[in-house]
Design an enzyme around this catalytic site. Structure first.
Site, mmCIF file in Angstrom:
data_model
loop_
_atom_site.group_PDB
_atom_site.id
_atom_site.type_symbol
_atom_site.label_atom_id
_atom_site.label_comp_id
_atom_site.label_asym_id
_atom_site.label_seq_id
_atom_site.Cartn_x
_atom_site.Cartn_y
_atom_site.Cartn_z
ATOM 1 N N GLU A 212 -3.566 4.266 -2.551
ATOM 2 C CA GLU A 212 -3.988 3.861 -1.203
ATOM 3 C C GLU A 212 -5.487 4.078 -0.995
ATOM 4 O O GLU A 212 -6.187 3.220 -0.454
ATOM 5 C CB GLU A 212 -3.208 4.656 -0.142
ATOM 6 N N GLU A 213 -5.971 5.230 -1.447
ATOM 7 C CA GLU A 213 -7.385 5.540 -1.244
ATOM 8 C C GLU A 213 -8.287 4.548 -1.975
ATOM 9 O O GLU A 213 -9.293 4.094 -1.442
ATOM 10 C CB GLU A 213 -7.689 6.965 -1.707
ATOM 11 N N ASP B 279 0.883 -1.168 0.000
ATOM 12 C CA ASP B 279 0.000 0.000 0.000
ATOM 13 C C ASP B 279 0.919 1.215 0.000
ATOM 14 O O ASP B 279 1.722 1.389 0.919
ATOM 15 C CB ASP B 279 -0.868 -0.057 1.274
#
Ligand SMILES: *[C@@H]1O[C@H](CO)[C@@H](O)[C@H](O)[C@H]1NC(C)=O
Ligand SMILES: *[C@@H]1O[C@H](CO)[C@@H](O)[C@H](O)[C@H]1NC(C)=O
Ligand SMILES: *[C@@H]1O[C@H](CO)[C@@H](O)[C@H](O)[C@H]1NC(C)=O
Length: 334
Positions: free
Chosen positions: A164-165, A146
């Protein structure tokens, strides 16, 4: 409004029966693990949706309350909300996972020194490079990186919509880590085990769109966790890209990736599935980041699967350089 929302409200009203103990936090400088059922995670996330948690302001924790969702109007934002509603719809229909999640903060007390790296005689491990594919799809069975923010989740609960989001929004159980994890220090990472993917998507950043419901069939381990391991490591942001070639800053990124790839509890060293870590808004150099990750992975005895997200030139040059290094028996130190 007729089914999903009332179901979420029930979860919140039953919080004290679902989460019967105070939630342990993963504080700075302390290696520790928190495990919970996926049902408990859904209760915490329903609370986050209704913003029932105290504000984290000034306590070095990311925000967990969802209010950031409700104040931004963008197409990518409504697609993010669609993913969240899809998750809760599964929870309310009792079609969400009924297994276990584990969040582990890993602190590297004594990272290898610069001399250790220079002296290392470890051979370089295999590296497969591909310009196509996604870590979450094609990195099945691997340790998936991540590209994190030191405040876990980055802009997931605001307008952020990059690697990541997107991971957190399509696997909403990962968002629980925002509640648990104090801001990561340079020698720390977070490992999330057992999360499920609930939504498939298309696009990236502003073109991100919810695609459809996704049923995750990843096998479970003996703890009833999905055999999916995500490691959150935050790269350094560089205002001036030339700075990143400074030896101390290279060492910082080595510390961080080594901490992430270091052998944890499992005895099988899965390959690392990664890519252009910190090479977007953080302005990392993709070639340098690839070498740093290859060094850390090799030192940890893991092979690497490097995805360049459509960058065919980078894929070709990395493959070429790796072949050359291996053909000349170069070590990590060299
Ligand atoms: C990285 O690890 C080295 C060796 O332990 C240490 O001296 C250095 O301070 C670390 N750097 C950062 C930024 O944590
Ligand atoms: C690395 O090698 C040098 C020179 O051989 C030696 O002095 C030093 O102690 C070694 N450092 C480590 C960390 O192994
Ligand atoms: C690399 O190592 C292999 C096996 O030990 C050896 O056969 C080969 O000659 C070496 N290549 C070079 C360029 O040193």
């Amino acid at each position: 409004f007729e089914k999903i929302l009332p179901g979420m409200i029930d979860l919140v009203l039953n919080s004290e029966f679902i989460c019967t103990k105070p939630i342990p936090l993963l504080r700075r400088l302390k290696s520790a693990s928190v495990s919970m059922s996926q049902h408990q995670a859904s209760c915490l996330l329903a609370n986050a949706f209704f913003c029932t948690f105290p504000s984290s302001n000034g306590h070095y924790f990311p925000e967990i309350n969802f209010f950031g969702y409700f104040i931004y109007r963008r197409l990518s934002q409504s697609s993010k909300l669609h993913c969240i509603v899809n998750y809760f719809s599964r929870v309310v229909r009792q079609e969400a996972g009924d297994g276990v999640l584990t969040f582990t903060r890993q602190v590297l007390d004594d990272p290898p020194s610069i001399d250790f790296w220079k002296n290392s005689t470890s051979p370089l491990r295999d590296m497969l490079v591909s310009s196509e594919g996604l870590i979450e799809k094609d990195g099945e069975g691997m340790l998936q990186v991540d590209f994190a923010n030191k405040y876990l989740g980055g802009g997931v609960l605001r307008t952020g919509c990059v690697q990541e989001e997107i991971r957190f929004i399509t696997c909403p159980e990962a968002i629980v880590s925002c509640l648990l994890t104090e801001c990561l220090l340079p020698n720390e990472c977070l490992i999330i085990k057992g999360i499920e993917t609930y939504s498939s998507f298309t696009g990236y950043a502003q073109s991100f769109r919810f695609h459809e419901d996704f049923v995750d069939c990843t096998p479970r381990d003996s703890w009833r966790r999905r055999e999916k391991e995500l490691v959150a490591i935050d790269a350094l942001p560089f205002r001036k890209p030339a700075d990143q070639f400074d030896e101390n800053l290279i060492l910082r990124e080595l510390n961080k990736s080594y901490c992430g790839f270091m052998c944890t509890a499992s005895n099988y060293l899965a390959p690392v599935a990664t890519g252009k870590w910190g090479c977007g808004a953080f302005r990392g150099n993709p070639e340098l980041k690839a070498l740093i990750q290859l060094m850390s992975a090799s030192e940890c005895g893991r092979d690497m699967f490097f995805l360049t997200f459509g960058d065919a030139n980078l894929a070709e040059s990395l493959h070429h350089v790796h072949q050359l290094l291996v053909a000349h028996n170069k070590t990590v130190g060299e």
